[in-house]
Motif scaffolding. Structure first.
Motif, PDB file in Angstrom:
ATOM      1  N   LYS A 142      -2.754  24.289   5.232  1.00  0.00           N
ATOM      2  CA  LYS A 142      -3.533  23.492   6.411  1.00  0.00           C
ATOM      3  C   LYS A 142      -5.028  23.584   5.906  1.00  0.00           C
ATOM      4  CE  LYS A 142      -3.984  28.247   8.797  1.00  0.00           C
ATOM      5  NZ  LYS A 142      -3.507  28.673   9.876  1.00  0.00           N
ATOM      6  N   ARG A 150      -1.825  18.220   7.521  1.00  0.00           N
ATOM      7  CA  ARG A 150      -2.103  18.384   9.022  1.00  0.00           C
ATOM      8  C   ARG A 150      -1.648  17.333   9.709  1.00  0.00           C
ATOM      9  NH1 ARG A 150      -5.109  22.642  10.245  1.00  0.00           N
ATOM     10  NH2 ARG A 150      -5.717  21.458  12.107  1.00  0.00           N
ATOM     11  N   TYR A 154       0.389  19.524  12.376  1.00  0.00           N
ATOM     12  CA  TYR A 154      -0.261  19.792  13.372  1.00  0.00           C
ATOM     13  C   TYR A 154      -0.707  18.461  14.461  1.00  0.00           C
ATOM     14  CZ  TYR A 154      -0.834  24.441  11.407  1.00  0.00           C
ATOM     15  OH  TYR A 154      -0.618  25.568  11.075  1.00  0.00           O
TER      16      TYR A 154
END
Length: 228
Positions: A142, A150, A154
């Motif tokens: 990350k 990412r 995320y």
């Protein structure tokens, strides 16, 4: 073993892990401007040549990309010829005193078995995401800006990526999928993940043994590697 022709590694709709090393292991991607230019080239020409980018990770001397060849081998090969030529021209211009090819070795493009059950594509994607961790550049994927981690883990916006079906099968909602993807990286690095994996990088095919047997050319003999 004789080199397997690209036409046997890339076919209409195949998923391939693409990577090459720069000439003399030069750090052609050392600067962020070089990484950005390379990714911009990928974005510019992917649609023209039918390339869907599933994931990527750019290291100093080499890229890792998982792509789908929706227009087959000829378009796939032409795509990489264009990308590597234009990147070499740009890089040499930046260096001023340098000429010639940046990529002098044959690009590796092993075919990956698709399908959510085996999750082979996700394994290759994870291997790419963990490159900067293995290299000691960051403690977690990350923290590395030049991969697609990412986006998947995320939800960061990334208009270069078309989500991998194996990833979409990880959950019913975006949140479930992101959590599940992060869980793939939650365990401490095993010895297998700490080292370079020839079955992912060097072999011509990556998947279940039966799938490899069906796809490996008989002339090449029995496949040397199996997925773990």
């Amino acid at each position: 073993m004789a080199r397997i022709p690209r036409r046997l590694l890339v076919e209409l709709g195949s998923t391939n892990h693409c990577t090459w090393r720069s000439h003399n292991s030069t750090h052609v991607f050392e600067l962020d401007t070089a990484k950005r230019f390379f990714l911009d080239l990928i974005k510019k020409y992917a649609g023209r040549y039918g390339i869907k980018v599933r994931s990527y990770c750019l290291m100093g001397t080499h890229p890792h990309l998982v792509v789908v060849a929706t227009k087959g081998q000829a378009a796939f090969s032409r795509f990489w010829q264009v990308i590597n030529h234009l990147f070499a021209r740009w890089y040499n211009r930046q260096q001023k005193s340098r000429r010639g090819q940046v990529v002098t070795q044959r690009m590796k493009s092993p075919m990956i078995q698709p399908g959510a059950n085996g999750r082979h594509v996700l394994t290759v994607m994870r291997y790419g995401d963990l490159n900067p961790v293995r290299a000691g550049m960051v403690r977690s994927p990350k923290n590395y800006d030049w991969s697609s981690y990412r986006h998947y883990a995320y939800g960061d916006s990334n208009d270069l990526i078309e989500d991998e079906p194996e990833y979409l099968a990880l959950g019913r909602t975006a949140r479930e999928r992101r959590i599940a993807y992060r869980h793939l990286f939650a365990a401490p690095l095993t010895s297998g993940l700490r080292t370079r994996r020839p079955d992912i990088v060097e072999a011509s095919f990556y998947g279940d043994p039966a799938w490899i047997e069906r796809h490996a050319p008989r002339a090449a003999g029995p496949p040397s590697w199996r997925s773990s």
